[in-house]
Design a protein around this motif. Structure first.
Motif, mmCIF file in Angstrom:
data_model
loop_
_atom_site.group_PDB
_atom_site.id
_atom_site.type_symbol
_atom_site.label_atom_id
_atom_site.label_comp_id
_atom_site.label_asym_id
_atom_site.label_seq_id
_atom_site.Cartn_x
_atom_site.Cartn_y
_atom_site.Cartn_z
ATOM 1 N N LEU A 67 74.845 53.624 33.392
ATOM 2 C CA LEU A 67 74.097 52.678 32.543
ATOM 3 C C LEU A 67 72.607 52.711 32.856
ATOM 4 C CD1 LEU A 67 76.381 49.497 32.485
ATOM 5 C CD2 LEU A 67 75.888 51.058 30.595
ATOM 6 N N ILE A 68 72.276 52.739 34.134
ATOM 7 C CA ILE A 68 70.867 52.787 34.543
ATOM 8 C C ILE A 68 70.215 54.044 33.992
ATOM 9 C CG2 ILE A 68 69.320 53.058 36.531
ATOM 10 C CD1 ILE A 68 71.401 51.335 38.123
ATOM 11 N N PHE A 69 70.855 55.181 34.210
ATOM 12 C CA PHE A 69 70.282 56.454 33.766
ATOM 13 C C PHE A 69 70.100 56.471 32.253
ATOM 14 C CE2 PHE A 69 70.409 60.785 32.267
ATOM 15 C CZ PHE A 69 69.443 61.383 33.060
ATOM 16 N N ARG A 70 71.134 56.083 31.515
ATOM 17 C CA ARG A 70 71.040 56.109 30.053
ATOM 18 C C ARG A 70 69.930 55.194 29.547
ATOM 19 N NH1 ARG A 70 75.925 54.468 27.568
ATOM 20 N NH2 ARG A 70 76.883 53.990 29.539
ATOM 21 N N HIS A 71 69.772 54.021 30.173
ATOM 22 C CA HIS A 71 68.707 53.097 29.780
ATOM 23 C C HIS A 71 67.334 53.729 30.006
ATOM 24 C CE1 HIS A 71 66.529 49.315 29.290
ATOM 25 N NE2 HIS A 71 65.865 49.661 30.367
ATOM 26 N N VAL A 72 67.130 54.272 31.188
ATOM 27 C CA VAL A 72 65.829 54.870 31.525
ATOM 28 C C VAL A 72 65.568 56.088 30.648
ATOM 29 C CG1 VAL A 72 64.538 56.047 33.343
ATOM 30 C CG2 VAL A 72 65.810 53.953 33.872
ATOM 31 N N TRP A 73 66.561 56.949 30.485
ATOM 32 C CA TRP A 73 66.380 58.153 29.675
ATOM 33 C C TRP A 73 66.045 57.793 28.229
ATOM 34 C CZ3 TRP A 73 65.724 62.907 31.471
ATOM 35 C CH2 TRP A 73 65.651 63.940 30.533
ATOM 36 N N SER A 74 66.719 56.791 27.690
ATOM 37 C CA SER A 74 66.455 56.350 26.324
ATOM 38 C C SER A 74 65.009 55.877 26.168
ATOM 39 C CB SER A 74 67.435 55.239 25.950
ATOM 40 O OG SER A 74 67.139 54.723 24.688
ATOM 41 N N LYS A 75 64.521 55.117 27.142
ATOM 42 C CA LYS A 75 63.130 54.649 27.093
ATOM 43 C C LYS A 75 62.157 55.824 27.141
ATOM 44 C CE LYS A 75 61.636 50.867 29.047
ATOM 45 N NZ LYS A 75 61.321 49.815 30.021
ATOM 46 N N LEU A 76 62.450 56.809 27.974
ATOM 47 C CA LEU A 76 61.585 57.986 28.069
ATOM 48 C C LEU A 76 61.594 58.788 26.771
ATOM 49 C CD1 LEU A 76 62.424 59.223 31.683
ATOM 50 C CD2 LEU A 76 60.327 58.083 30.924
ATOM 51 N N GLU A 77 62.772 58.941 26.173
ATOM 52 C CA GLU A 77 62.861 59.659 24.895
ATOM 53 C C GLU A 77 62.063 58.943 23.810
ATOM 54 O OE1 GLU A 77 67.075 60.110 24.060
ATOM 55 O OE2 GLU A 77 66.927 62.252 24.515
ATOM 56 N N GLN A 78 62.162 57.619 23.782
ATOM 57 C CA GLN A 78 61.415 56.856 22.778
ATOM 58 C C GLN A 78 59.913 56.987 22.997
ATOM 59 O OE1 GLN A 78 62.856 52.827 22.893
ATOM 60 N NE2 GLN A 78 64.923 53.416 22.298
ATOM 61 N N LYS A 79 59.496 56.995 24.241
ATOM 62 C CA LYS A 79 58.066 57.039 24.562
ATOM 63 C C LYS A 79 57.464 58.431 24.359
ATOM 64 C CE LYS A 79 54.846 55.711 28.216
ATOM 65 N NZ LYS A 79 54.714 55.086 29.530
ATOM 66 N N TYR A 80 58.180 59.477 24.787
ATOM 67 C CA TYR A 80 57.616 60.831 24.784
ATOM 68 C C TYR A 80 58.268 61.790 23.791
ATOM 69 C CZ TYR A 80 55.696 59.318 29.269
ATOM 70 O OH TYR A 80 55.034 58.638 30.246
ATOM 71 N N GLY A 81 59.510 61.544 23.423
ATOM 72 C CA GLY A 81 60.276 62.498 22.634
ATOM 73 C C GLY A 81 60.985 63.464 23.578
ATOM 74 N N GLU A 82 62.189 63.871 23.217
ATOM 75 C CA GLU A 82 62.996 64.722 24.088
ATOM 76 C C GLU A 82 62.288 66.022 24.462
ATOM 77 O OE1 GLU A 82 67.563 65.647 23.851
ATOM 78 O OE2 GLU A 82 66.475 67.129 22.633
ATOM 79 N N GLU A 83 61.551 66.614 23.518
ATOM 80 C CA GLU A 83 60.903 67.897 23.760
ATOM 81 C C GLU A 83 59.823 67.821 24.838
ATOM 82 O OE1 GLU A 83 60.489 66.361 20.590
ATOM 83 O OE2 GLU A 83 62.475 67.048 19.990
ATOM 84 N N ARG A 84 59.354 66.626 25.141
ATOM 85 C CA ARG A 84 58.294 66.468 26.145
ATOM 86 C C ARG A 84 58.822 65.964 27.490
ATOM 87 N NH1 ARG A 84 54.881 63.824 21.835
ATOM 88 N NH2 ARG A 84 53.930 65.579 20.771
ATOM 89 N N LEU A 85 60.116 65.886 27.641
ATOM 90 C CA LEU A 85 60.693 65.429 28.908
ATOM 91 C C LEU A 85 60.864 66.632 29.842
ATOM 92 C CD1 LEU A 85 63.243 62.756 27.678
ATOM 93 C CD2 LEU A 85 60.931 62.441 28.549
ATOM 94 N N CYS A 86 59.719 67.136 30.284
ATOM 95 C CA CYS A 86 59.671 68.334 31.117
ATOM 96 C C CYS A 86 59.473 67.925 32.575
ATOM 97 C CB CYS A 86 58.554 69.250 30.663
ATOM 98 S SG CYS A 86 58.711 69.725 28.936
#
Length: 153
Positions: A7-26
């Protein structure tokens, strides 16, 4: 506080995807996770391990992240800085360009949930590498190299 790594990981990852977009999660290609009790020698071993791994970026000290403005606000209201907040701050920091080739993370993981989030991050990075294998973005997603070192007194 949530004590479920998924749950923690999915929450954090979702916030990062919303902020940067998946393609920028380098994330960095090479991450050395250095854990241990206070006084175990993390500070002494950090430069040795950095030289051994060829890591030139300044290490990320999780203790310093816990002194950020966001964490200070939480603490001032009597709340604890939980795993979710620590993971969020750390992942944000790991996305900085200066860490692209590699970094040593000093003082992490501190809990079982944080250790489980390292596994989830690794799995997600492998997934992204596979997803973008036939695209021009493939180079942005190198095969991650994780080293976990625990120092004991």
């Amino acid at each position: 506080e949530i004590k479920d790594a998924d749950l923690i990981f999915r929450h954090v990852w979702s916030k990062l995807e919303q902020k940067y977009g998946e393609e920028r999660l380098c994330f960095p290609k090479d991450i050395m996770w250095l854990a241990g009790a206070p006084g175990a020698g993390k500070g002494v071993m950090t430069p040795v391990l950095q030289e051994y791994r060829g890591l030139t970026a300044k290490p990320i000290e999780v203790g310093a992240l816990l002194n950020s403005e966001e964490c200070q606000r939480l603490k001032s209201t009597g709340r604890l800085v939980g795993d979710r907040e620590v993971i969020e701050l750390l992942f944000e920091r790991l996305l900085k360009k200066e860490y692209e080739s590699g970094v040593l993370v000093d003082g992490f993981p501190r809990t079982k949930e944080q250790a489980d989030c390292i596994k989830l991050l690794y799995d997600k990075l492998i997934y992204l590498r596979t997803k973008y294998i036939e695209t021009p973005l493939y180079e942005q997603f190198p095969r991650p190299i994780f080293h976990i070192t625990v120092l004991y007194i």
